[in-house]
Design an enzyme around this catalytic site. Structure first.
Site, PDB file in Angstrom:
ATOM      1  N   HIS A  17       0.833  -1.203   0.000  1.00  0.00           N
ATOM      2  CA  HIS A  17       0.000   0.000   0.000  1.00  0.00           C
ATOM      3  C   HIS A  17       0.871   1.257   0.000  1.00  0.00           C
ATOM      4  CE1 HIS A  17      -3.180  -2.588   2.185  1.00  0.00           C
ATOM      5  NE2 HIS A  17      -3.658  -2.342   0.972  1.00  0.00           N
ATOM      6  N   LYS A  41     -16.086  -8.100   3.698  1.00  0.00           N
ATOM      7  CA  LYS A  41     -14.830  -8.579   4.283  1.00  0.00           C
ATOM      8  C   LYS A  41     -14.947  -8.645   5.794  1.00  0.00           C
ATOM      9  CE  LYS A  41     -11.502  -6.992   0.836  1.00  0.00           C
ATOM     10  NZ  LYS A  41     -10.311  -6.163   0.603  1.00  0.00           N
ATOM     11  N   ARG A  90      -1.748  -6.159  -8.272  1.00  0.00           N
ATOM     12  CA  ARG A  90      -0.646  -7.083  -7.981  1.00  0.00           C
ATOM     13  C   ARG A  90      -0.588  -8.231  -8.973  1.00  0.00           C
ATOM     14  NH1 ARG A  90      -2.034  -9.713  -3.076  1.00  0.00           N
ATOM     15  NH2 ARG A  90      -4.099  -9.253  -3.815  1.00  0.00           N
ATOM     16  N   SER A 128      -3.265  -7.830   2.319  1.00  0.00           N
ATOM     17  CA  SER A 128      -3.769  -7.639   3.682  1.00  0.00           C
ATOM     18  C   SER A 128      -4.404  -8.913   4.217  1.00  0.00           C
ATOM     19  CB  SER A 128      -4.781  -6.490   3.725  1.00  0.00           C
ATOM     20  OG  SER A 128      -4.149  -5.259   3.523  1.00  0.00           O
TER      21      SER A 128
END
Length: 153
Positions: A17, A41, A90, A128
């Site tokens: 990040h 989430k 990513r 994360s």
């Protein structure tokens, strides 16, 4: 004034990040880092703790403002006058996911542009989600979390 939003859950903030933020700063006059409440989430850290971690990491940067928000990200962009939304990519699967979201956002708010920044190869494996799992089981996350945030975990 060029204003952008880098939205995410930041649960927790990672070195990946930080890399995206640092590479975005030169493009904009102001960069909001928006901690979104994501109903899909399961969070580990409270919104307040995430905000604390991000402030610890970016308190030295006057162009950055850390904020929390709920609801549609494009609506939040409008509320802060952000014409750009930054997203980190990513992997190929990230691209497919982010592309679909960007297309929906464009349909909802054609005046807000999504900008994809591809992660550096050394950060492409950091997520994360994985870092949360390591934290849950008291593993060492120092390779993945910015040093300024480690003191606050």
């Amino acid at each position: 004034m060029k204003i952008a939003l880098f939205p995410g859950s930041f649960d927790p903030v990672t070195k990946a990040h930080v890399d995206i933020v640092e590479r975005s700063l030169g493009l904009f006059d102001k960069l909001y880092i928006g901690i979104g409440a994501n109903s899909s989430k399961q969070g580990l850290l409270s919104m307040a703790k995430r905000e604390e971690l991000l402030r610890a990491v970016f308190n030295h940067e006057p162009k950055i403002e850390i904020v929390t928000y709920e609801g549609l990200t494009v609506n939040f962009c409008r509320s802060i006058n952000a014409a750009w939304m930054i997203r980190g990519i990513r992997t190929v699967s990230d691209f497919e996911y982010e592309k679909a979201i960007a297309q929906m956002n464009h349909a909802l708010a054609p005046d807000i542009e999504s900008i994809f920044i591809v992660s550096k190869p050394g950060y492409s494996s950091i997520s994360s989600t994985i870092v949360r799992d390591i934290l849950r089981y008291n593993g060492d996350v120092s390779k993945f979390i910015p040093a300024a945030a480690l003191d606050h975990l």
